[in-house]
Design a protein around this motif. Sequence first.
Motif, PDB file in Angstrom:
ATOM      1  N   GLU A 205       0.873  -1.313   0.157  1.00 44.56           N
ATOM      2  CA  GLU A 205      -0.005   0.045  -0.102  1.00 44.56           C
ATOM      3  C   GLU A 205       0.813   1.337  -0.152  1.00 44.56           C
ATOM      4  O   GLU A 205       1.703   1.300   0.765  1.00 44.56           O
ATOM      5  CB  GLU A 205      -1.159   0.053   1.140  1.00 44.56           C
ATOM      6  CG  GLU A 205      -1.976  -1.015   1.534  1.00 44.56           C
ATOM      7  CD  GLU A 205      -3.127  -0.932   0.336  1.00 44.56           C
ATOM      8  OE1 GLU A 205      -3.082  -0.136  -0.210  1.00 44.56           O
ATOM      9  OE2 GLU A 205      -3.796  -1.836   0.537  1.00 44.56           O
ATOM     10  N   PHE A 213      -6.238   1.671   9.525  1.00 44.72           N
ATOM     11  CA  PHE A 213      -7.021   1.481   8.415  1.00 44.72           C
ATOM     12  C   PHE A 213      -6.394   0.938   7.199  1.00 44.72           C
ATOM     13  O   PHE A 213      -7.328  -0.104   6.535  1.00 44.72           O
ATOM     14  CB  PHE A 213      -7.485   2.767   8.130  1.00 44.72           C
ATOM     15  CG  PHE A 213      -8.783   2.679   7.128  1.00 44.72           C
ATOM     16  CD1 PHE A 213      -9.785   2.179   7.561  1.00 44.72           C
ATOM     17  CD2 PHE A 213      -8.657   2.856   5.569  1.00 44.72           C
ATOM     18  CE1 PHE A 213     -11.023   1.862   6.484  1.00 44.72           C
ATOM     19  CE2 PHE A 213      -9.500   2.593   4.755  1.00 44.72           C
ATOM     20  CZ  PHE A 213     -10.714   2.173   5.217  1.00 44.72           C
ATOM     21  N   ARG A 214      -5.249   1.240   6.900  1.00 44.27           N
ATOM     22  CA  ARG A 214      -4.485   0.604   5.534  1.00 44.27           C
ATOM     23  C   ARG A 214      -3.306   0.242   5.936  1.00 44.27           C
ATOM     24  O   ARG A 214      -2.335   1.398   6.033  1.00 44.27           O
ATOM     25  CB  ARG A 214      -4.846   1.785   4.278  1.00 44.27           C
ATOM     26  CG  ARG A 214      -4.350   1.050   3.042  1.00 44.27           C
ATOM     27  CD  ARG A 214      -4.346   2.049   1.927  1.00 44.27           C
ATOM     28  NE  ARG A 214      -5.821   2.639   1.861  1.00 44.27           N
ATOM     29  CZ  ARG A 214      -6.869   1.830   1.216  1.00 44.27           C
ATOM     30  NH1 ARG A 214      -6.615   0.904   0.688  1.00 44.27           N
ATOM     31  NH2 ARG A 214      -7.703   2.448   1.145  1.00 44.27           N
ATOM     32  N   GLN A 220      -7.259 -10.710   7.319  1.00 47.93           N
ATOM     33  CA  GLN A 220      -8.340 -10.714   6.509  1.00 47.93           C
ATOM     34  C   GLN A 220      -9.454 -12.008   7.183  1.00 47.93           C
ATOM     35  O   GLN A 220      -8.965 -12.980   7.463  1.00 47.93           O
ATOM     36  CB  GLN A 220      -8.193 -11.098   5.149  1.00 47.93           C
ATOM     37  CG  GLN A 220      -8.125  -9.941   4.246  1.00 47.93           C
ATOM     38  CD  GLN A 220      -8.312 -10.069   2.697  1.00 47.93           C
ATOM     39  OE1 GLN A 220      -7.378 -11.054   2.409  1.00 47.93           O
ATOM     40  NE2 GLN A 220      -8.619  -9.068   2.050  1.00 47.93           N
ATOM     41  N   TRP A 292     -16.050  -3.555   4.821  1.00 45.76           N
ATOM     42  CA  TRP A 292     -16.502  -4.988   4.583  1.00 45.76           C
ATOM     43  C   TRP A 292     -17.289  -5.078   3.247  1.00 45.76           C
ATOM     44  O   TRP A 292     -18.089  -4.228   3.123  1.00 45.76           O
ATOM     45  CB  TRP A 292     -17.451  -5.457   5.568  1.00 45.76           C
ATOM     46  CG  TRP A 292     -17.724  -6.978   5.903  1.00 45.76           C
ATOM     47  CD1 TRP A 292     -17.187  -7.932   5.075  1.00 45.76           C
ATOM     48  CD2 TRP A 292     -17.834  -7.441   7.078  1.00 45.76           C
ATOM     49  NE1 TRP A 292     -17.418  -9.156   5.625  1.00 45.76           N
ATOM     50  CE2 TRP A 292     -18.088  -8.968   6.975  1.00 45.76           C
ATOM     51  CE3 TRP A 292     -18.376  -7.374   8.408  1.00 45.76           C
ATOM     52  CZ2 TRP A 292     -18.168  -9.977   7.889  1.00 45.76           C
ATOM     53  CZ3 TRP A 292     -18.564  -8.121   9.452  1.00 45.76           C
ATOM     54  CH2 TRP A 292     -18.646  -9.592   9.248  1.00 45.76           C
TER      55      TRP A 292
HETATM   56  P1  ATP Z   1      -9.675  -0.534  -0.335  1.00 44.18           P
HETATM   57  O1  ATP Z   1     -10.743  -0.021  -1.412  1.00 44.18           O
HETATM   58  O2  ATP Z   1      -9.787   0.241   1.076  1.00 44.18           O
HETATM   59  O3  ATP Z   1      -8.271  -0.607  -0.685  1.00 44.18           O
HETATM   60  P2  ATP Z   1     -10.171  -3.147  -1.286  1.00 44.18           P
HETATM   61  O4  ATP Z   1     -11.595  -2.917  -2.016  1.00 44.18           O
HETATM   62  O5  ATP Z   1      -8.900  -3.259  -1.967  1.00 44.18           O
HETATM   63  O6  ATP Z   1     -10.093  -2.099  -0.097  1.00 44.18           O
HETATM   64  P3  ATP Z   1     -10.658  -5.904  -0.733  1.00 44.18           P
HETATM   65  O7  ATP Z   1      -9.785  -6.415  -1.749  1.00 44.18           O
HETATM   66  O8  ATP Z   1     -12.410  -6.047  -1.082  1.00 44.18           O
HETATM   67  O9  ATP Z   1     -10.396  -4.147  -0.339  1.00 44.18           O
HETATM   68  O10 ATP Z   1     -10.231  -6.546   0.538  1.00 44.18           O
HETATM   69  C1  ATP Z   1     -11.453  -7.183   1.611  1.00 44.18           C
HETATM   70  C2  ATP Z   1     -11.352  -6.106   2.804  1.00 44.18           C
HETATM   71  O11 ATP Z   1     -10.044  -6.321   3.383  1.00 44.18           O
HETATM   72  C3  ATP Z   1     -11.628  -4.738   2.974  1.00 44.18           C
HETATM   73  O12 ATP Z   1     -12.931  -4.596   3.013  1.00 44.18           O
HETATM   74  C4  ATP Z   1     -10.837  -4.367   3.914  1.00 44.18           C
HETATM   75  O13 ATP Z   1     -11.586  -4.257   5.119  1.00 44.18           O
HETATM   76  C5  ATP Z   1      -9.594  -5.265   3.957  1.00 44.18           C
HETATM   77  N1  ATP Z   1      -8.432  -4.416   3.443  1.00 44.18           N
HETATM   78  C6  ATP Z   1      -8.108  -4.406   2.206  1.00 44.18           C
HETATM   79  N2  ATP Z   1      -6.970  -3.819   2.091  1.00 44.18           N
HETATM   80  C7  ATP Z   1      -6.443  -3.485   3.547  1.00 44.18           C
HETATM   81  C8  ATP Z   1      -5.357  -2.922   3.977  1.00 44.18           C
HETATM   82  N3  ATP Z   1      -4.383  -2.640   3.390  1.00 44.18           N
HETATM   83  N4  ATP Z   1      -5.268  -2.922   5.328  1.00 44.18           N
HETATM   84  C9  ATP Z   1      -6.206  -3.271   6.073  1.00 44.18           C
HETATM   85  N5  ATP Z   1      -7.432  -3.798   5.774  1.00 44.18           N
HETATM   86  C10 ATP Z   1      -7.311  -3.779   4.212  1.00 44.18           C
END
Ligand code: ATP
Length: 465
Positions: A205, A213-214, A220, A292
């Motif tokens: 990231e 948060f990220r 997961q 989620w």
């Molecule tokens: P975002 O748009 O926030 O990057 P995403 O749509 O890429 O998320 P998904 O691939 O759908 O995320 O992943 C499923 C879930 O995993 C997300 O809803 C989020 O809760 C979590 N998630 C994704 N990337 C991260 C991260 N870098 N750090 C923490 N949690 C994450």
Amino acid sequence: MDLMENVISLAKRRGFVFPGSEIYGGLANSYEYGPLGVELKRNIMDAWWQMFVHERTDMVGLDSSIILHPAVWRASGHVASFADALIDCRGCQLRTRADHLIEDFLKERGENPAVEGKSAEELDKLIQGGRIPCPNCAKFDWTPVRHFNLLFETKIGIVPEDQSTAYLRGETAQGIFISFKNIVDSSRVRLPFGVAQLGKSFRNEITKGNFIFRTLEFEQGEIEYFFDPAEQSWEKIFDSWKQAMQRFVVKTLGINEKNLRWRTHPDEERSFYSKRTEDLEYNYPFGYKELWGLAYRTDYDLKQHQKMSGADLSMLDPISGRRVLPHVIEPAVGINRLFLMVLIDAYDEGDDGKNGKRTILKLKPTLAPYKAAVFPLLANKQPLVEAARAIYDELKKSINVAWDDRGNIGKRYFAQDEIGTPWCVTVDFQTLEDQTVTIRDRDTMKQERVPISELASFLNKKISA
Ligand code: ATP
């Protein structure tokens, strides 16, 4: 942002979450979960597993590898689509691959495009300066080119010439798809059924900030819910997962429903293979953000893996006798995002009844790191300490309890309120006479006396109430 700052400061001060690699100056987008954080995180994960695996008759679990065969990520599309150089048009929000943009532009003019292998800077130079307009709105207002390869690369093998590139998993879902056949063959699952997995995922990231948060690595919780679209309505399954997700957040994690909302992805945002995607969003102090995701991924993943591996991933429907390649609905959550939401939602400040301020983490007792704290009224009175210690040792066998004999009782209450301990048990002089203790409630600050012999069942009843 006060709330956020307070939560971050409390998290560090009391051992929930520390900045990553702090003694080396820190590492962006990484964090350490401290002694209390690890308890809270585990409690959230256990609650998730309890509700989505143990309490259901149509779900099984899996724990697949973090490093899978690299072909998995090629089949899933992650290698190709996570590695693109992307560019956004500020005028119309078109997001496009920078190399394609240049190729199309040059081809149209009869020039020979040679953009393969170019760096983001080189692509930028070709596009910027107004030379290539947006094919959608014709403006020249591009963001800089950014590489969005989120997959972490690693090497398998220790001898350099024998090394091969592999990836740390970017999602846990692919592990489920590649074990699908083994799950079907080894367990008595019948469509519709789901497979749940909890574990670390890794993404490179680049966006910084917003605490946990990220992050580069995160826990997961993913479910692949398989069904036969000829037999079951995907809309109904989709809807039942929406309800289950909301119920988990509100009932199990105790989150205020007012801070939640659903957002449907518009066509242009949705992955090409998804028929519908909706996000459950939480109102973080930095705005409503994805907590989620829920996506109907059709049979895209199984189909891809079937094609690339050559394995037959269809399953027999014993009733119709048909072979079915199931479709899938995927609820995917980041446990760390749940964790952050839980801390934020539980954070409260109130008065301590004596004109002082206190911080209270109003955590659900099932989530609280310690369910109770045990104190001797005075730390220098041996009979009190011994009686309290005996209670502490006994409770600890079945309930996670804390011990505190520092300072005065008021300070100990203050310290326990701040970490969300729902009950404080004090051993005083009356205890020595009648074998009862005082139990003080975190939220109401009310006290009651309970016999030591009933303490464990009293607490257990309260915890599961
Ligand atoms: P975002 O748009 O926030 O990057 P995403 O749509 O890429 O998320 P998904 O691939 O759908 O995320 O992943 C499923 C879930 O995993 C997300 O809803 C989020 O809760 C979590 N998630 C994704 N990337 C991260 C991260 N870098 N750090 C923490 N949690 C994450």
